[in-house]
Design a protein around this motif. Sequence first.
Motif, PDB file in Angstrom:
ATOM      1  N   THR A 132       3.564  79.959  81.007  1.00  0.00           N
ATOM      2  CA  THR A 132       4.073  79.250  82.209  1.00  0.00           C
ATOM      3  C   THR A 132       5.549  78.781  81.713  1.00  0.00           C
ATOM      4  O   THR A 132       5.774  78.769  80.514  1.00  0.00           O
ATOM      5  CB  THR A 132       3.152  78.078  82.352  1.00  0.00           C
ATOM      6  N   ALA A 134       6.991  75.875  81.822  1.00  0.00           N
ATOM      7  CA  ALA A 134       6.991  74.923  80.992  1.00  0.00           C
ATOM      8  C   ALA A 134       6.378  74.914  79.706  1.00  0.00           C
ATOM      9  O   ALA A 134       7.120  74.293  78.671  1.00  0.00           O
ATOM     10  CB  ALA A 134       5.830  73.724  81.850  1.00  0.00           C
ATOM     11  N   GLU A 138       8.868  74.344  75.941  1.00  0.00           N
ATOM     12  CA  GLU A 138       8.156  73.682  74.953  1.00  0.00           C
ATOM     13  C   GLU A 138       8.377  74.541  73.871  1.00  0.00           C
ATOM     14  O   GLU A 138       8.694  74.204  72.505  1.00  0.00           O
ATOM     15  CB  GLU A 138       7.001  73.105  75.202  1.00  0.00           C
ATOM     16  N   GLN A 170      13.388  75.627  87.238  1.00  0.00           N
ATOM     17  CA  GLN A 170      13.168  76.226  85.810  1.00  0.00           C
ATOM     18  C   GLN A 170      14.286  76.099  84.776  1.00  0.00           C
ATOM     19  O   GLN A 170      14.246  75.776  83.659  1.00  0.00           O
ATOM     20  CB  GLN A 170      12.113  77.246  85.863  1.00  0.00           C
ATOM     21  N   ALA A 173      15.545  73.056  83.921  1.00  0.00           N
ATOM     22  CA  ALA A 173      14.585  72.302  82.996  1.00  0.00           C
ATOM     23  C   ALA A 173      14.927  72.698  81.650  1.00  0.00           C
ATOM     24  O   ALA A 173      14.782  72.100  80.581  1.00  0.00           O
ATOM     25  CB  ALA A 173      13.067  72.363  83.415  1.00  0.00           C
TER      26      ALA A 173
END
Length: 357
Positions: A132, A134, A138, A170, A173
Motif C-alpha cells: 500500500t 502508506a 514506512e 500520497q 505524504a
Amino acid sequence: MSLLDELGQALAAVADDPQARSAVAAEFLLRSRPPDEQAALAAAFDAAAVLRWFDAELLARVLQIPPTTAAERLRQLRALPFIEPYRSGAHELNNVHESTRLGWRSKLARETPERFRALSAAAAACFADDQTPAGRIEWIYHLLSADGESGANALETIDQEWASRAHPAQRHALATALSELEANGLLAGRARLWVLLVIGWTRVERGEAAQLAALADEALRLAVAAGDARGQGGACNLLGHVCQTRGQLDAALRAFTEALAISRRLADLDPGNADWQRDLAVAHNRVGGVLQTQGQLDAALRAFTEALAISRRLADLDPGNADWQRDLAVAHNRVGGVLEAQGQLDAALRAFTEALA
C-alpha cells in the motif's frame, strides 16, 4: 550530583534545540524509573522512537521479543507522558510525541549508530511486504535510516513509479516523511540526494519552485559527488524549473540542456530501457518549452518533434499503457502549439487532431 542537578545541566547544554531538550527530559524520566525496569523500558522506548507509530506487534518484531512481553512493554510505555494515542478504533496505535521522537532518533543515531541502524532495519522489515502507499512510505523511511545506499536505490524506483501514477496526497505524504530525515541531518550521499529530489518536486507541485534554488544546487552537488547520472539529470531539471519559474530563461535553458545530454547518454547506454527513453522525451519537452517561450520557434519545434518521435515509439510498444498514450497526446499538442504560433494552421490542426484521437 543529584539527578535533578544533572537534568538542569543537560537541559542548559541544549537550550537552543527543542528536540534535544525533549530527548534529555525523556532520558531523565526513564532514569527515574525503578532500576529493575530501566533497561527493558529504555530498549522498548528506543524501538518506539525509531518507529513513527507502534503497537505491541511492531514492538515485538522490532525488538524480537515474545508478544506477551511486548504487550507488557507497551503498557509501561503508555504510562510515560510523551506517549500519545496515534489512532484509535478497531486497532489502537500509539506514537512518541514528535519533538521527543525526533530528538531521541538523533540521539540514538549519534551515540549508538549501529543500534540505530539495526532497529531501523528491523522496522523496515516490518513493512517490506506492504505494497500500500502508506506501507511503502514506512518501508522507505526506515530503509533509508538503516542502509542509505539501498534506501537511495529503492527511493529512486518509488519516485519513478509514483511520478505519474500516485495521487498527489500520497506523494505529499512521502515527502513529509522524508523531510523528517532531512531536517534531522541523518542522511548523506545518494540517500540525501534522492530525498532532496523527491521533496523538491513535491514542492514544485505545490507552486513553491521559486524557493528551491538552494535545494536544487545542493542536490546537484550531491549527484556530481556521488557520480549518480540519473540523479544529476533530475537535479538539473529541478534547477531548470526553478530558473524558469523565476523568469531566468537562459539559465533554465542551460540546466535543461545539461539534463537532456545526460538523458541522451543514459538512453544510448540501454535503448531498451523504456523509463530512460521516457526521461529523454521529457528532457526534449523541457528544452522545447523554454525555446518556445524565448520565441525560438524553429528550435522549439525540433525539440518537441524529437519528444513526439520517442513518445510514439513507446506508445506503439504498449498500446494499453495509458501513461504513454497520454504522453503521446501531450507531445502532439506541443508540436501543434508551435505550428499554430508559426502560422502553419493546417499542420497544427493535424497535430491537434492526432492528440484528440
